[in-house]
Design an enzyme around this catalytic site. Structure first.
Site, PDB file in Angstrom:
ATOM      1  CB  ALA A   1      13.290  -6.049  -3.824  1.00 56.67           C
TER       2      ALA A   1
ATOM      3  CE  LYS B   1       2.143   4.292  14.475  1.00 56.64           C
ATOM      4  NZ  LYS B   1       0.710   4.147  14.208  1.00 56.64           N
TER       5      LYS B   1
ATOM      6  CB  THR C   1      -0.881  -0.006   1.273  1.00 57.31           C
ATOM      7  OG1 THR C   1      -1.526  -1.263   1.338  1.00 57.31           O
ATOM      8  CG2 THR C   1      -1.894   1.093   1.264  1.00 57.31           C
TER       9      THR C   1
ATOM     10  NE  ARG D   1       1.207  -7.344  -5.281  1.00 58.85           N
ATOM     11  CZ  ARG D   1       1.641  -6.246  -4.659  1.00 58.85           C
ATOM     12  NH1 ARG D   1       0.972  -5.124  -4.772  1.00 58.85           N
ATOM     13  NH2 ARG D   1       2.729  -6.277  -3.922  1.00 58.85           N
TER      14      ARG D   1
ATOM     15  CB  ALA E   1      14.662  17.448  -4.244  1.00 52.70           C
TER      16      ALA E   1
ATOM     17  N   GLY F   1     -12.128  -2.930   6.843  1.00 53.90           N
ATOM     18  CA  GLY F   1     -10.714  -2.746   6.499  1.00 53.90           C
ATOM     19  C   GLY F   1      -9.995  -1.746   7.393  1.00 53.90           C
TER      20      GLY F   1
ATOM     21  CD  GLU G   1       7.888  13.286   9.654  1.00 53.67           C
ATOM     22  OE1 GLU G   1       7.074  12.979  10.539  1.00 53.67           O
ATOM     23  OE2 GLU G   1       8.726  14.187   9.792  1.00 53.67           O
TER      24      GLU G   1
ATOM     25  CE  LYS H   1       4.813   2.001  12.026  1.00 48.36           C
ATOM     26  NZ  LYS H   1       3.625   2.258  11.236  1.00 48.36           N
TER      27      LYS H   1
HETATM   28  N1  HSE Z   1      -1.941   0.335  12.204  1.00 49.27           N
HETATM   29  C1  HSE Z   1      -1.652   1.712  12.387  1.00 49.27           C
HETATM   30  C2  HSE Z   1      -2.885   2.459  12.833  1.00 49.27           C
HETATM   31  C3  HSE Z   1      -1.137   2.393  11.161  1.00 49.27           C
HETATM   32  O1  HSE Z   1      -3.951   1.870  12.974  1.00 49.27           O
HETATM   33  O2  HSE Z   1      -2.782   3.642  13.049  1.00 49.27           O
HETATM   34  C4  HSE Z   1       0.302   2.132  10.918  1.00 49.27           C
HETATM   35  O3  HSE Z   1       1.073   2.480  12.017  1.00 49.27           O
END
Ligand code: HSE
Length: 440
Positions: A43, A205, A13, A49, A33, A187, A129, A105
């Site tokens: 890779a 995080k 994604t 796909r 830049a 989802g 970031e 993270k």
């Molecule tokens: N799974 C995380 C969230 C997103 O639901 O915020 C990626 O860190």
């Protein structure tokens, strides 16, 4: 000048979002830049796909090490995730003299010290970031925009899955399990949601933000982590009646005794902006001594929001890669030889306030017993809410809910008082304790 060449490890994604945004905004990005930025090699285990996403002009391989070994590649983007192969590949890319951009993270919160040391020794950058709060440029803000400040505390909604679940629980009055299933169907939650709902993702995080804010090493193993799986719709309702919302917060705070680093559900006054962040959105509040309180809000996940952060790192590296490594922004904001060894406090030493819900027998003297225990431990009460028994349990009910908000006290003290209350014969069920943050 020849475009800087980027190799991408994993085109899911976020990888496809990065490829698409780089292509779409190519000209604008180059003007910023000072040089073109091109993904020239990818890779991915699913080569067909991947090739269909990037088209015929980009080389696609199924072996990530072929990207790292390519001498033309200047920057490697790691979007594989996890601590296993991703760690080996990041370390190999650094050893090969490549700059690394990662959204991982988990990897940095656990192995960051080793990774940043290797990168510094090799004179390459590791930029991340996208690892915290997706598209919100919170790393940049903490590391650079707020660099004048002595940061006092950070509190963030840094997991969209759990914020979506909490919003739905509040809106619809539903219990956690029901909403989780719905979130998975839509989802918003993964098939295995453990890292999100148990607070682990948010703690990764928070660990990174804590290191950057206070100039301490990343110490995920010291973080207190509690998720939202035990929250009941009833507590969300009672909190609402008392003027609060319940949010899963990642908190890190500087205190006289050390640094607090914790993730848990928290009552937040409904009037605070962050209490009104709904659905899958993220928000981070940072308090600095000079600037005061600042708030950062946006999408914490998703293809192009996260790509926005990945590409910001690519642009930073493109601008800085010819600079003397000693003149670049340090990975964790503070110079490596100026890091602090101030301790992360155990949870028992954290000072905060509390929401307590006790299921009690509706009989004379119960309130006095409970408040007596709090008074005995020196815990001051802020508010008390007791519903009439029949409102809670139906007509003729002989038990009721007693809700108590306390002023600040040490967690260790609160643990002792809760244990004492739990021993009272008139307390009929396990006591619910949720921490409360005023964020003022
Ligand atoms: N799974 C995380 C969230 C997103 O639901 O915020 C990626 O860190």
């Amino acid at each position: 000048m020849k475009p800087i060449q980027v190799g991408l490890l994993g085109i899911g994604t976020v990888g496809s979002g990065t490829f698409n945004v780089l292509q779409r905004n190519q000209e604008e990005i180059q003007r910023r830049a000072g040089r073109g930025i091109e993904i020239t090699m990818v890779a991915d285990l699913d080569v067909a796909r991947a090739q269909s996403i990037v088209g015929p002009n980009v080389k696609v391989v199924n072996d990530a090490r072929a990207v790292i070994a390519n001498p033309e590649i200047d920057i490697v983007i790691e979007l594989i995730g996890g601590y296993g192969i991703a760690k080996a590949l990041v370390m190999e890319a650094i050893a090969a003299g490549k700059h690394v951009v990662t959204a991982n993270k988990a990897l940095l919160a656990v192995h960051g010290t080793e990774i940043f040391a290797a990168a510094s020794a090799k004179g390459v950058m590791v930029a991340f970031e996208a690892a915290v709060a997706g598209g919100i440029p919170i790393i940049k803000a903490l590391r650079e925009g707020l660099t004048a400040n002595r940061i006092q505390w950070i509190a963030g909604i840094i997991n969209g899955t759990t914020n979506f679940i909490l919003s739905e629980m509040r809106d619809k009055g539903l219990d956690f399990d029901v909403v989780l299933k719905e979130a998975q169907r839509l989802g918003y939650a993964e098939a295995d949601p453990t890292f999100d709902i148990e607070g682990v993702d948010a703690a990764h995080k928070a660990t990174l933000m804590s290191a950057i804010a206070f100039g301490i090493p990343v110490q995920f193993d010291k973080a207190y982590v509690e998720g939202i799986t035990k929250l009941g719709a009833v507590d969300i309702r009672y909190a609402e009646q008392l003027g609060y919302r319940i949010k899963l917060l990642g908190i890190t705070k500087r205190t006289d005794k050390g640094v607090e680093l914790r993730v848990h559900p928290s009552l937040v006054p409904a009037k605070r902006l962050i209490a009104n962040v709904e659905g899958a959105m993220n928000a981070v509040v940072v308090h600095g001594d000079a600037v005061g309180t600042t708030l950062y809000y946006g999408k914490g996940a998703g293809s192009e929001p996260t790509a926005s952060a990945v590409i910001a790192d690519l642009v930073d590296i493109t601008r800085l890669h010819t600079a003397d490594p000693l003149h670049r922004v340090p990975h964790l904001a503070f110079q490596p030889d100026a890091m602090s060894d101030v301790a992360v406090l155990p949870m028992s030493e954290v000072v905060t306030s509390y929401y307590l819900r006790l299921r009690v027998a509706d009989e004379a003297g119960v309130l006095a017993q409970v408040t007596g225990l709090l008074a005995g431990a020196g815990v001051s009460i802020d508010a008390v809410l007791q519903r009439e028994a029949d409102e809670v349990g139906g007509e003729g009910a002989t038990s009721t809910d007693l809700i108590i908000l306390t002023h600040e006290t040490r967690e260790g003290t609160m643990n002792d008082v809760i244990a004492q209350m739990q021993g009272l014969p008139s307390v009929l069920a396990p006591i619910t304790r949720i921490r409360k943050e005023e964020l003022n």
